[in-house]
Design a protein around this motif. Sequence first.
Motif, PDB file in Angstrom:
ATOM      1  N   ASP A   4       6.727   5.396 -14.472  1.00  0.00           N
ATOM      2  CA  ASP A   4       7.960   5.641 -13.699  1.00  0.00           C
ATOM      3  C   ASP A   4       9.136   6.120 -14.550  1.00  0.00           C
ATOM      4  O   ASP A   4       9.894   6.988 -14.119  1.00  0.00           O
ATOM      5  CB  ASP A   4       8.376   4.375 -12.942  1.00  0.00           C
ATOM      6  CG  ASP A   4       7.924   4.431 -11.479  1.00  0.00           C
ATOM      7  OD1 ASP A   4       7.096   5.303 -11.144  1.00  0.00           O
ATOM      8  OD2 ASP A   4       8.397   3.595 -10.682  1.00  0.00           O
ATOM      9  N   GLN A  32       3.322   4.296  -5.689  1.00  0.00           N
ATOM     10  CA  GLN A  32       3.981   4.757  -6.906  1.00  0.00           C
ATOM     11  C   GLN A  32       3.054   5.645  -7.739  1.00  0.00           C
ATOM     12  O   GLN A  32       3.503   6.612  -8.358  1.00  0.00           O
ATOM     13  CB  GLN A  32       4.409   3.531  -7.716  1.00  0.00           C
ATOM     14  CG  GLN A  32       4.917   3.823  -9.104  1.00  0.00           C
ATOM     15  CD  GLN A  32       5.365   2.548  -9.812  1.00  0.00           C
ATOM     16  OE1 GLN A  32       6.261   1.851  -9.343  1.00  0.00           O
ATOM     17  NE2 GLN A  32       4.738   2.229 -10.919  1.00  0.00           N
ATOM     18  N   ASN A  76      12.493   1.311  -1.403  1.00  0.00           N
ATOM     19  CA  ASN A  76      11.423   1.987  -0.654  1.00  0.00           C
ATOM     20  C   ASN A  76      11.927   3.243   0.054  1.00  0.00           C
ATOM     21  O   ASN A  76      11.283   4.289   0.011  1.00  0.00           O
ATOM     22  CB  ASN A  76      10.786   1.038   0.362  1.00  0.00           C
ATOM     23  CG  ASN A  76      10.078  -0.119  -0.318  1.00  0.00           C
ATOM     24  OD1 ASN A  76       9.970  -0.150  -1.538  1.00  0.00           O
ATOM     25  ND2 ASN A  76       9.593  -1.072   0.469  1.00  0.00           N
ATOM     26  N   LYS A  93       2.896   9.518  -7.570  1.00  0.00           N
ATOM     27  CA  LYS A  93       3.849  10.361  -8.298  1.00  0.00           C
ATOM     28  C   LYS A  93       3.206  11.014  -9.530  1.00  0.00           C
ATOM     29  O   LYS A  93       3.536  12.136  -9.885  1.00  0.00           O
ATOM     30  CB  LYS A  93       5.077   9.545  -8.733  1.00  0.00           C
ATOM     31  CG  LYS A  93       5.978   9.154  -7.576  1.00  0.00           C
ATOM     32  CD  LYS A  93       7.311   8.577  -8.041  1.00  0.00           C
ATOM     33  CE  LYS A  93       7.153   7.194  -8.620  1.00  0.00           C
ATOM     34  NZ  LYS A  93       8.447   6.466  -8.769  1.00  0.00           N
ATOM     35  N   TYR A 119       5.068  -0.726   2.934  1.00  0.00           N
ATOM     36  CA  TYR A 119       5.092  -0.279   1.538  1.00  0.00           C
ATOM     37  C   TYR A 119       4.097  -1.033   0.664  1.00  0.00           C
ATOM     38  O   TYR A 119       3.908  -2.243   0.821  1.00  0.00           O
ATOM     39  CB  TYR A 119       6.507  -0.456   0.943  1.00  0.00           C
ATOM     40  CG  TYR A 119       6.538  -0.107  -0.529  1.00  0.00           C
ATOM     41  CD1 TYR A 119       6.692   1.209  -0.937  1.00  0.00           C
ATOM     42  CD2 TYR A 119       6.343  -1.093  -1.502  1.00  0.00           C
ATOM     43  CE1 TYR A 119       6.672   1.547  -2.285  1.00  0.00           C
ATOM     44  CE2 TYR A 119       6.330  -0.770  -2.852  1.00  0.00           C
ATOM     45  CZ  TYR A 119       6.493   0.550  -3.249  1.00  0.00           C
ATOM     46  OH  TYR A 119       6.468   0.881  -4.568  1.00  0.00           O
TER      47      TYR A 119
END
Length: 446
Positions: A24, A324, A111, A327, A319
């Motif tokens: 991230d 994640q 989110n 990505k 969620y």
Amino acid sequence: MANKLWEKGVEVNKEIDRFTVGRDRELDLFLAKYDVMGSMAHVTMLESIGLLSADELAKLLDEMRKIYYLAERGEFRIEDDVEDVHSQVELMLTRALGDMGKKIHSGRSRNDQVLVDLKLFTRDRLMHIAEKVKTLFDELQKQSERYKAVLMPGYTHLQVAMPSSFGLWFGAYAESLVDDMLFLQAAYKMANRNPLGSAAGYGSSFPLNRTMTTQLLGFRSMNYNVVYAQMGRGKTERNVASALGGVAGTLAKMAFDACLFNSQNFSFLKLPAECTTGSSIMPHKKNPDVFEVMRAKCNKLQGLPAQIMLIMNNLPSGYFRDLQVIKELFIPAFDELEDCLDMAAYIVERIEVNEHLLNDSRYDAMFSVEEVNRRVLKGTPFRDAYKQVGLEIEAGQFVPNKEIRHTHEGSIGNLCTKEVAALMDEVIDGFGFADTIAAEQKLIKG
Ligand code: ARG
């Protein structure tokens, strides 16, 4: 101590932190500009419903603008102990403005923040992809017109079949891009709906004005249902990846044709020497590596929707952190496809074709149907003419007449280049890029 928005006295295990934060810190940098834009719209709306004062709003917007420009200059960083872009922006605002910075998260969640970031990012990147598709389209159209009178064999089963032309070959890939563009437009329109206000996925008890943030961010509409808005995570990426895959499919096929037609056994196309690569052992080699790498990258890109689908399709609604990981696949895909599009436009412009191909008698048989048709026009029934010509070919007596006349739409003699260009223009008009750009400029500049 780790700098977590959600930390309440217990420091998280370092390995767990490393594992869950994943990439991230690196990938969220691509979202920074958009994260700030989303927050600018959100705080403007919070002021309108009385959760911030006019003075607080002005100060927050000022500070946010600074962060936006920092991100635009590529100088935005996520600090080592900060987990993501959302936390970093809030931290910077809190450092600059104290308690005011801590107010901005009212009525939302990371989110819907990451949802809105991804949608704004996607919108922007699809705009660039569309531009580059158009550039390649124009090059293909130019080459199609330039070589419209140069014949080449058409193949079925890789067997010499019927007369084709370089005009048709280049033009086919141009028209393929029109349909790919349509698919990009559909993906763009799906991305162009506002999820902001869905918060953790179930909305908020604050009287959020979602219509306002939708307008501020230049979204065509919102994703109304907050549960569906959250379901858009993963679904948007998969649909966009399918659209990118459509373009990639066209490029991969063209690249394969180009490799084949560049081979000495065909010698249809010639790449300029400076666009080929050599061999370490065979001194004569001029390899079409550029098309091979393009083919591989584009074939890889076509696998992207399947990869994304495997991550998101079997999740229930709501969620999950699984999202994640998408990505990692999704964000780099835009640069990869853009690179291939740039390279394709560059090389297509420079391709030269063999104008004397048909002097070679191995292609004579492709004129067989022309001869059959000529006899049909003189009154012989088709099946009889077919048989006559077939027998002449078997007996080695067939003499091809290479003067051919194809007149119908989309054929060798009537490529309809203008009509295809009009189709492309119509699709491009349908995106509505100008509205998006105007709204974004207005939000950022104030
Ligand atoms: N990095 C996270 C993602 O990409 C942001 C959202 C985090 N939300 C949460 N509930 N942990 O999904």
